[in-house]
Design an enzyme around this catalytic site. Structure first.
Site, PDB file in Angstrom:
ATOM      1  N   THR A  48      -2.255  -0.212   3.089  1.00  0.00           N
ATOM      2  CA  THR A  48      -2.319   0.913   4.288  1.00  0.00           C
ATOM      3  C   THR A  48      -1.461   1.808   4.033  1.00  0.00           C
ATOM      4  O   THR A  48      -0.931   2.599   5.087  1.00  0.00           O
ATOM      5  CB  THR A  48      -2.056  -0.471   5.655  1.00  0.00           C
ATOM      6  N   GLY A 136       1.330  -9.391  -8.979  1.00  0.00           N
ATOM      7  CA  GLY A 136       1.392  -9.139  -7.576  1.00  0.00           C
ATOM      8  C   GLY A 136       2.895  -8.882  -6.953  1.00  0.00           C
ATOM      9  O   GLY A 136       3.029  -8.276  -5.792  1.00  0.00           O
ATOM     10  N   SER A 139       7.032  -6.119 -10.297  1.00  0.00           N
ATOM     11  CA  SER A 139       7.723  -6.121 -11.164  1.00  0.00           C
ATOM     12  C   SER A 139       8.471  -4.719 -11.989  1.00  0.00           C
ATOM     13  O   SER A 139       9.578  -4.053 -12.310  1.00  0.00           O
ATOM     14  CB  SER A 139       7.533  -6.673 -13.072  1.00  0.00           C
ATOM     15  N   SER A 140       7.504  -3.870 -11.203  1.00  0.00           N
ATOM     16  CA  SER A 140       7.159  -2.411 -11.870  1.00  0.00           C
ATOM     17  C   SER A 140       8.603  -1.844 -10.617  1.00  0.00           C
ATOM     18  O   SER A 140       9.409  -1.252 -11.483  1.00  0.00           O
ATOM     19  CB  SER A 140       6.257  -2.007 -11.388  1.00  0.00           C
ATOM     20  N   GLU A 174       6.947   6.808 -10.522  1.00  0.00           N
ATOM     21  CA  GLU A 174       5.364   5.780 -10.646  1.00  0.00           C
ATOM     22  C   GLU A 174       4.099   6.881 -10.681  1.00  0.00           C
ATOM     23  O   GLU A 174       3.275   6.802 -10.990  1.00  0.00           O
ATOM     24  CB  GLU A 174       5.229   4.535  -9.608  1.00  0.00           C
ATOM     25  N   ASP A 186       6.458  -0.931  -2.714  1.00  0.00           N
ATOM     26  CA  ASP A 186       7.281  -1.571  -2.720  1.00  0.00           C
ATOM     27  C   ASP A 186       8.779  -1.141  -4.233  1.00  0.00           C
ATOM     28  O   ASP A 186       9.539  -1.694  -3.509  1.00  0.00           O
ATOM     29  CB  ASP A 186       6.349  -1.994  -4.936  1.00  0.00           C
ATOM     30  N   TYR A 237      -7.777   0.476  -7.576  1.00  0.00           N
ATOM     31  CA  TYR A 237      -7.063   1.006  -7.066  1.00  0.00           C
ATOM     32  C   TYR A 237      -7.137   2.521  -5.912  1.00  0.00           C
ATOM     33  O   TYR A 237      -7.542   2.637  -5.635  1.00  0.00           O
ATOM     34  CB  TYR A 237      -6.005   0.444  -7.570  1.00  0.00           C
TER      35      TYR A 237
HETATM   36  C1  GLA Z   1       0.400  -2.090  -4.926  1.00  0.00           C
HETATM   37  C2  GLA Z   1       1.277  -0.761  -4.862  1.00  0.00           C
HETATM   38  C3  GLA Z   1       1.072  -0.447  -3.106  1.00  0.00           C
HETATM   39  C4  GLA Z   1       0.713  -0.531  -2.016  1.00  0.00           C
HETATM   40  C5  GLA Z   1      -0.107  -2.470  -2.542  1.00  0.00           C
HETATM   41  C6  GLA Z   1      -1.247  -3.142  -1.956  1.00  0.00           C
HETATM   42  O1  GLA Z   1       1.616  -2.756  -5.180  1.00  0.00           O
HETATM   43  O2  GLA Z   1       2.493  -0.253  -5.274  1.00  0.00           O
HETATM   44  O3  GLA Z   1       2.397   0.909  -3.622  1.00  0.00           O
HETATM   45  O4  GLA Z   1      -0.419   0.312  -2.415  1.00  0.00           O
HETATM   46  O5  GLA Z   1      -0.298  -2.385  -3.742  1.00  0.00           O
HETATM   47  O6  GLA Z   1      -0.916  -2.910  -0.318  1.00  0.00           O
END
Ligand code: GLA
Length: 406
Positions: A48, A136, A139-140, A174, A186, A237
């Site tokens: 989202t 998931g 770490s980035s 990023e 993130d 993605y």
């Molecule tokens: C990754 C991306 C986030 C987000 C999620 C999915 O973690 O880095 O920006 O889009 O996927 O919610």
């Protein structure tokens, strides 16, 4: 069984100490400062963020510490303890590595700080991490934000006092330098994390609020499938992102007076009214996002009124929506989620993060953590012939930096 129990209070201090000692071993003197930043778990709000919608997230008690000092020589040397590797580069002209290495995240921050007007000269740095990569849990973002914290400590600049500006700067690193078209989830989580709290973020207005997690009733388990995902340009993605954008353009055309910019502006009523006319793939993607935004709003409210059971149910609906409509899960994460939700004392579970691997986040009663871990290990082993990695975690504090010896 590989379960990594958290010893939360000391975890961050231990990580900083690891980075400090490794810095001394590698470079000689004491480091001047350290930046530390956590990973995150996405509780609700899957994909989202770049649709300008809502997310409910938490920083976790695992992350990255990067200890460092400025140096006279105008070269940067950044070492990773975990990878036993050192990257050397000119901080005035950081270049992306053709093999897309971990050091691109560090260079991306150097690049963005320079664009924001900070002067980053030569420096040495050592990275220590207790966060799994590709699981998931971002770490980035932990690497981006901890690097920004360190460099801003070494080279003071007003952006250090603007946490949202810092999260946005890390996201640009990023997007623009690393080339991953991610949203703000993130980096925001890593900067703003609050002990014992989830964070609700409106990704359009950037308004946010902390939402208390009732730790006596509910715990977080990260069940990592160990299937690695990558979010760099070219993968699923970016394709999902493009499909969401195409769906928003389609709705804007249908409803020219409604000022539709992104799927954030599409209501469930609009979606149902036009569902049959829209391209079936775009319809599925839009369905996921439109209802996911509702789930995030309802989920925050459920937590705020102490209804953990309702919150857990929303998480499980999200997972189903990932499977059926957004199609960004995989067998391994589905299996973990399915085993989890069948286990007694589990409120709900869902894929966390970009998808196609990574982890399932499971909200459960504190007393079942052990039996839940055993059931996940056994079921996953039986199906895939290997063990998942299980991380009981808790909502933790966001990024910070310190000077050593003061
Ligand atoms: C990754 C991306 C986030 C987000 C999620 C999915 O973690 O880095 O920006 O889009 O996927 O919610």
């Amino acid at each position: 069984m590989s379960i990594y129990y958290s010893n939360s209070a000391n975890r961050r201090a231990d990580l900083i100490e690891q980075a400090r000692q490794a810095f001394i071993e590698r470079f000689g003197p004491e480091p001047a400062a350290v930046g530390v930043a956590p990973g995150r778990v996405e509780l609700l709000g899957n994909h989202t963020d770049y649709n300008e919608g809502f997310v409910l997230t938490a920083a976790i008690d695992r992350g990255i510490a990067i200890a460092g000092s400025t140096r006279e020589v105008p070269t940067a040397r950044v070492a990773s303890l975990e990878r036993n590797d050192t990257a050397t580069f000119d901080p005035q002209k950081p270049q992306r590595d053709p093999q897309a290495l971990w050091s691109d995240y560090v260079k991306g921050i150097v690049d963005q700080l320079a664009k924001a007007g900070a002067t980053v000269g030569g420096f040495d740095a050592m990275i220590a991490s207790d966060i799994p990569t590709g699981a998931g849990v971002s770490s980035s973002a932990a690497l981006l934000v901890s690097t920004a914290q360190l460099l801003l400590n070494l080279h003071p600049h007003p952006i250090a006092g603007d946490p949202m500006g810092l999260a946005k700067l890390a996201r640009r690193a990023e997007n623009e330098f690393v080339g991953a078209p991610v949203g703000l989830l993130d980096q925001f989580s890593s900067v703003f994390g609050r002990q014992g709290n989830a964070l609700f973020l409106d990704c359009r207005t950037l308004e946010w609020r902390a939402v208390t997690l009732p730790t006596s009733e509910a715990r977080i388990l990260i069940a990592d499938s160990r299937v690695k995902h990558a979010l760099a340009a070219g993968g699923g993605y970016s394709e999902r992102r493009a499909q969401c954008e195409a769906a928003a353009v389609w709705f804007a055309d249908k409803e020219p007076t409604k000022n539709i910019r992104t799927l954030r502006d599409v209501t469930p009523e609009m979606l149902e009214a036009y569902a049959a006319e829209l391209d079936p793939v775009l319809e599925k993607r839009a369905r996921h996002i439109v209802y996911e935004n509702k789930r995030v709003e309802m989920g925050a409210e459920a937590l705020e009124t102490g209804n953990v059971a309702a919150f857990g149910e929303l998480m499980s609906h999200t997972h189903e929506s990932c499977m059926r409509f957004f199609e960004n899960s995989c067998d391994e994460v589905d299996t973990l989620t399915e085993i989890a939700v069948k286990h007694e004392g589990v409120y709900g579970a869902k894929l966390s993060g970009g998808g196609w691997g990574g982890c399932s986040v499971v909200i459960h009663r504190p007393e079942v953590t052990e039996s839940l871990c055993a059931a996940l290990t056994e079921g996953y082993q039986a199906r895939f012939g290997r063990e998942p990695s299980l991380l009981p975690t808790e909502a933790a504090q966001g990024a910070e930096s310190f000077r050593f010896g003061i």
